[in-house]
Design a protein around this motif. Structure first.
Motif, PDB file in Angstrom:
ATOM      1  N   TYR A  48     -11.139 -38.634  -4.291  1.00 43.29           N
ATOM      2  CA  TYR A  48     -11.056 -38.244  -2.876  1.00 43.29           C
ATOM      3  C   TYR A  48      -9.632 -37.839  -2.469  1.00 43.29           C
ATOM      4  CZ  TYR A  48     -15.533 -40.635  -2.857  1.00 43.29           C
ATOM      5  OH  TYR A  48     -16.805 -41.038  -3.140  1.00 43.29           O
ATOM      6  N   PRO A  49      -9.061 -36.849  -3.123  1.00 44.10           N
ATOM      7  CA  PRO A  49      -7.680 -36.469  -2.765  1.00 44.10           C
ATOM      8  C   PRO A  49      -7.563 -35.900  -1.350  1.00 44.10           C
ATOM      9  CG  PRO A  49      -8.615 -34.868  -4.279  1.00 44.10           C
ATOM     10  CD  PRO A  49      -9.592 -36.011  -4.194  1.00 44.10           C
ATOM     11  N   THR A  50      -8.591 -35.220  -0.872  1.00 41.74           N
ATOM     12  CA  THR A  50      -8.526 -34.645   0.475  1.00 41.74           C
ATOM     13  C   THR A  50      -8.534 -35.744   1.525  1.00 41.74           C
ATOM     14  OG1 THR A  50      -9.605 -32.636  -0.283  1.00 41.74           O
ATOM     15  CG2 THR A  50      -9.636 -33.044   2.089  1.00 41.74           C
ATOM     16  N   VAL A  51      -9.376 -36.737   1.343  1.00 39.07           N
ATOM     17  CA  VAL A  51      -9.420 -37.866   2.282  1.00 39.07           C
ATOM     18  C   VAL A  51      -8.071 -38.575   2.296  1.00 39.07           C
ATOM     19  CG1 VAL A  51     -10.473 -40.132   2.723  1.00 39.07           C
ATOM     20  CG2 VAL A  51     -11.909 -38.186   2.072  1.00 39.07           C
ATOM     21  N   THR A  52      -7.519 -38.806   1.128  1.00 37.19           N
ATOM     22  CA  THR A  52      -6.220 -39.463   1.029  1.00 37.19           C
ATOM     23  C   THR A  52      -5.140 -38.636   1.725  1.00 37.19           C
ATOM     24  OG1 THR A  52      -6.890 -40.435  -1.074  1.00 37.19           O
ATOM     25  CG2 THR A  52      -4.544 -40.447  -0.576  1.00 37.19           C
ATOM     26  N   THR A  53      -5.170 -37.330   1.530  1.00 39.62           N
ATOM     27  CA  THR A  53      -4.187 -36.442   2.160  1.00 39.62           C
ATOM     28  C   THR A  53      -4.303 -36.500   3.680  1.00 39.62           C
ATOM     29  OG1 THR A  53      -4.210 -34.971   0.245  1.00 39.62           O
ATOM     30  CG2 THR A  53      -3.368 -34.054   2.303  1.00 39.62           C
ATOM     31  N   VAL A  54      -5.515 -36.444   4.197  1.00 37.95           N
ATOM     32  CA  VAL A  54      -5.716 -36.495   5.652  1.00 37.95           C
ATOM     33  C   VAL A  54      -5.213 -37.827   6.206  1.00 37.95           C
ATOM     34  CG1 VAL A  54      -7.473 -36.584   7.461  1.00 37.95           C
ATOM     35  CG2 VAL A  54      -7.609 -34.838   5.681  1.00 37.95           C
ATOM     36  N   ILE A  55      -5.539 -38.914   5.557  1.00 35.99           N
ATOM     37  CA  ILE A  55      -5.081 -40.234   6.020  1.00 35.99           C
ATOM     38  C   ILE A  55      -3.555 -40.293   6.001  1.00 35.99           C
ATOM     39  CG2 ILE A  55      -5.007 -42.699   5.428  1.00 35.99           C
ATOM     40  CD1 ILE A  55      -7.948 -42.335   4.463  1.00 35.99           C
ATOM     41  N   TRP A  56      -2.943 -39.792   4.950  1.00 35.43           N
ATOM     42  CA  TRP A  56      -1.490 -39.809   4.821  1.00 35.43           C
ATOM     43  C   TRP A  56      -0.833 -38.991   5.933  1.00 35.43           C
ATOM     44  CZ3 TRP A  56       2.244 -42.578   3.205  1.00 35.43           C
ATOM     45  CH2 TRP A  56       3.492 -42.064   2.900  1.00 35.43           C
ATOM     46  N   ILE A  57      -1.356 -37.819   6.210  1.00 40.91           N
ATOM     47  CA  ILE A  57      -0.764 -36.967   7.246  1.00 40.91           C
ATOM     48  C   ILE A  57      -0.920 -37.593   8.627  1.00 40.91           C
ATOM     49  CG2 ILE A  57      -0.999 -34.728   8.431  1.00 40.91           C
ATOM     50  CD1 ILE A  57      -1.447 -33.507   5.611  1.00 40.91           C
ATOM     51  N   LEU A  60       1.557 -40.337   8.972  1.00 35.09           N
ATOM     52  CA  LEU A  60       2.929 -39.878   9.207  1.00 35.09           C
ATOM     53  C   LEU A  60       3.147 -39.324  10.614  1.00 35.09           C
ATOM     54  CD1 LEU A  60       3.863 -38.245   5.789  1.00 35.09           C
ATOM     55  CD2 LEU A  60       4.621 -40.444   6.719  1.00 35.09           C
ATOM     56  N   ILE A  61       2.078 -39.013  11.314  1.00 37.24           N
ATOM     57  CA  ILE A  61       2.194 -38.546  12.708  1.00 37.24           C
ATOM     58  C   ILE A  61       2.498 -39.737  13.628  1.00 37.24           C
ATOM     59  CG2 ILE A  61       0.888 -37.490  14.612  1.00 37.24           C
ATOM     60  CD1 ILE A  61       1.073 -35.335  12.646  1.00 37.24           C
ATOM     61  N   VAL A  62       2.063 -40.920  13.243  1.00 35.08           N
ATOM     62  CA  VAL A  62       2.265 -42.102  14.093  1.00 35.08           C
ATOM     63  C   VAL A  62       3.750 -42.359  14.374  1.00 35.08           C
ATOM     64  CG1 VAL A  62       1.934 -44.615  14.255  1.00 35.08           C
ATOM     65  CG2 VAL A  62       0.060 -43.150  13.471  1.00 35.08           C
ATOM     66  N   PRO A  63       4.630 -42.421  13.353  1.00 32.44           N
ATOM     67  CA  PRO A  63       6.033 -42.650  13.702  1.00 32.44           C
ATOM     68  C   PRO A  63       6.652 -41.496  14.487  1.00 32.44           C
ATOM     69  CG  PRO A  63       5.812 -42.198  11.351  1.00 32.44           C
ATOM     70  CD  PRO A  63       4.427 -42.376  11.909  1.00 32.44           C
ATOM     71  N   ILE A  64       6.167 -40.287  14.272  1.00 28.94           N
ATOM     72  CA  ILE A  64       6.670 -39.151  15.052  1.00 28.94           C
ATOM     73  C   ILE A  64       6.308 -39.345  16.524  1.00 28.94           C
ATOM     74  CG2 ILE A  64       6.378 -36.673  15.471  1.00 28.94           C
ATOM     75  CD1 ILE A  64       6.162 -36.386  12.362  1.00 28.94           C
ATOM     76  N   TRP A 121      13.854 -31.894  14.155  1.00 32.19           N
ATOM     77  CA  TRP A 121      13.942 -31.015  12.985  1.00 32.19           C
ATOM     78  C   TRP A 121      14.094 -31.848  11.712  1.00 32.19           C
ATOM     79  CZ3 TRP A 121      18.343 -29.737   9.899  1.00 32.19           C
ATOM     80  CH2 TRP A 121      18.170 -28.615   9.096  1.00 32.19           C
ATOM     81  N   ILE A 122      14.980 -32.838  11.753  1.00 29.52           N
ATOM     82  CA  ILE A 122      15.203 -33.706  10.591  1.00 29.52           C
ATOM     83  C   ILE A 122      13.954 -34.524  10.266  1.00 29.52           C
ATOM     84  CG2 ILE A 122      16.494 -35.743   9.799  1.00 29.52           C
ATOM     85  CD1 ILE A 122      18.894 -34.570  11.435  1.00 29.52           C
ATOM     86  N   ILE A 123      13.365 -35.129  11.272  1.00 32.34           N
ATOM     87  CA  ILE A 123      12.188 -35.990  11.049  1.00 32.34           C
ATOM     88  C   ILE A 123      11.007 -35.168  10.536  1.00 32.34           C
ATOM     89  CG2 ILE A 123      10.477 -37.464  12.188  1.00 32.34           C
ATOM     90  CD1 ILE A 123      13.190 -38.880  11.760  1.00 32.34           C
ATOM     91  N   PHE A 124      10.780 -33.983  11.103  1.00 30.43           N
ATOM     92  CA  PHE A 124       9.670 -33.152  10.619  1.00 30.43           C
ATOM     93  C   PHE A 124       9.910 -32.680   9.188  1.00 30.43           C
ATOM     94  CE2 PHE A 124       8.375 -32.687  15.115  1.00 30.43           C
ATOM     95  CZ  PHE A 124       7.037 -33.013  14.953  1.00 30.43           C
ATOM     96  N   GLY A 125      11.153 -32.383   8.852  1.00 31.85           N
ATOM     97  CA  GLY A 125      11.460 -32.017   7.470  1.00 31.85           C
ATOM     98  C   GLY A 125      11.189 -33.171   6.525  1.00 31.85           C
ATOM     99  N   TRP A 126      11.579 -34.345   6.923  1.00 33.04           N
ATOM    100  CA  TRP A 126      11.368 -35.546   6.128  1.00 33.04           C
ATOM    101  C   TRP A 126       9.874 -35.821   5.962  1.00 33.04           C
ATOM    102  CZ3 TRP A 126      13.872 -40.804   7.944  1.00 33.04           C
ATOM    103  CH2 TRP A 126      13.756 -41.753   6.940  1.00 33.04           C
ATOM    104  N   ALA A 127       9.139 -35.759   7.059  1.00 35.80           N
ATOM    105  CA  ALA A 127       7.684 -35.998   6.994  1.00 35.80           C
ATOM    106  C   ALA A 127       7.005 -34.948   6.116  1.00 35.80           C
ATOM    107  CB  ALA A 127       7.086 -35.995   8.406  1.00 35.80           C
ATOM    108  N   THR A 128       7.440 -33.708   6.215  1.00 38.11           N
ATOM    109  CA  THR A 128       6.865 -32.646   5.378  1.00 38.11           C
ATOM    110  C   THR A 128       7.125 -32.930   3.900  1.00 38.11           C
ATOM    111  OG1 THR A 128       7.134 -31.034   7.154  1.00 38.11           O
ATOM    112  CG2 THR A 128       6.871 -30.164   4.926  1.00 38.11           C
ATOM    113  N   ALA A 129       8.330 -33.368   3.583  1.00 39.82           N
ATOM    114  CA  ALA A 129       8.644 -33.710   2.192  1.00 39.82           C
ATOM    115  C   ALA A 129       7.749 -34.843   1.699  1.00 39.82           C
ATOM    116  CB  ALA A 129      10.117 -34.094   2.068  1.00 39.82           C
ATOM    117  N   LEU A 130       7.518 -35.833   2.545  1.00 39.66           N
ATOM    118  CA  LEU A 130       6.643 -36.950   2.164  1.00 39.66           C
ATOM    119  C   LEU A 130       5.196 -36.486   1.987  1.00 39.66           C
ATOM    120  CD1 LEU A 130       8.047 -39.714   4.500  1.00 39.66           C
ATOM    121  CD2 LEU A 130       8.280 -39.598   2.025  1.00 39.66           C
ATOM    122  N   MET A 131       4.758 -35.598   2.869  1.00 39.15           N
ATOM    123  CA  MET A 131       3.407 -35.055   2.730  1.00 39.15           C
ATOM    124  C   MET A 131       3.262 -34.322   1.406  1.00 39.15           C
ATOM    125  SD  MET A 131       2.767 -33.510   6.526  1.00 39.15           S
ATOM    126  CE  MET A 131       3.098 -34.504   7.965  1.00 39.15           C
TER     127      MET A 131
END
Length: 144
Positions: A48-57, A60-64, A121-131
């Motif tokens: 279930y990589p898609t489910v995992t990806t959706v949960i992860w994203i 990561l929106i929560v701290p933003i 800008w920094i936080i979104f870049g960081w979150a994107t890298a984690l995603m």
């Protein structure tokens, strides 16, 4: 007057430090869970990589969202904006660097808003890298 400018910039730097701490805490906790899943439930991740990806994203929106609320609370409590709804809207628009311009800060506070935009800008870049790190792990290294 310069002392007030420095004071406001110090506040902005403090808010940036707080948002980095929030992001780092969530990142550390989330990656810890992901590592445990790789060890204990690798079959689920591979199936279930898609489910995992959706949960992860979504995770990561929560701290933003918390970061945006933190900045909004500052604008409201400092009376830079008249009510919390305007402060939250302004903070969201500024943190995402959309910058509509329909709500603006007064001259005394506008420099602080530029720091929020840089922070976003920094936080979104960081979150994107984690995603991307998780997506690569799930889709390109899943057969290791």
């Amino acid at each position: 007057m310069e002392a007030w400018v420095l004071f406001r910039l110090a506040i902005a730097c403090g808010l940036i430090a707080a948002t980095v701490a929030v992001q780092a805490s969530f990142m550390s906790a989330g990656l810890g869970v992901f590592r445990r899943l790789e060890e204990d439930r690798r079959d689920f991740l591979l199936r279930y990589p898609t489910v995992t990806t959706v949960i992860w994203i979504v995770y990561l929106i929560v701290p933003i969202a918390l970061d945006v609320v933190l900045w909004a609370t500052f604008y409201y409590l400092s009376r830079a904006l008249p009510d919390f709804e305007d402060a939250l809207y302004f903070s969201t628009v500024t943190f995402t660097t959309v910058g509509y311009g329909d709500i603006v800060l007064g001259r005394d506070w506008r420099q602080v808003a530029t720091f929020e935009a840089v922070n976003g800008w920094i936080i979104f870049g960081w979150a994107t890298a984690l995603m991307m790190a998780v997506i690569q792990r799930l889709h390109f290294r899943g057969n290791d």
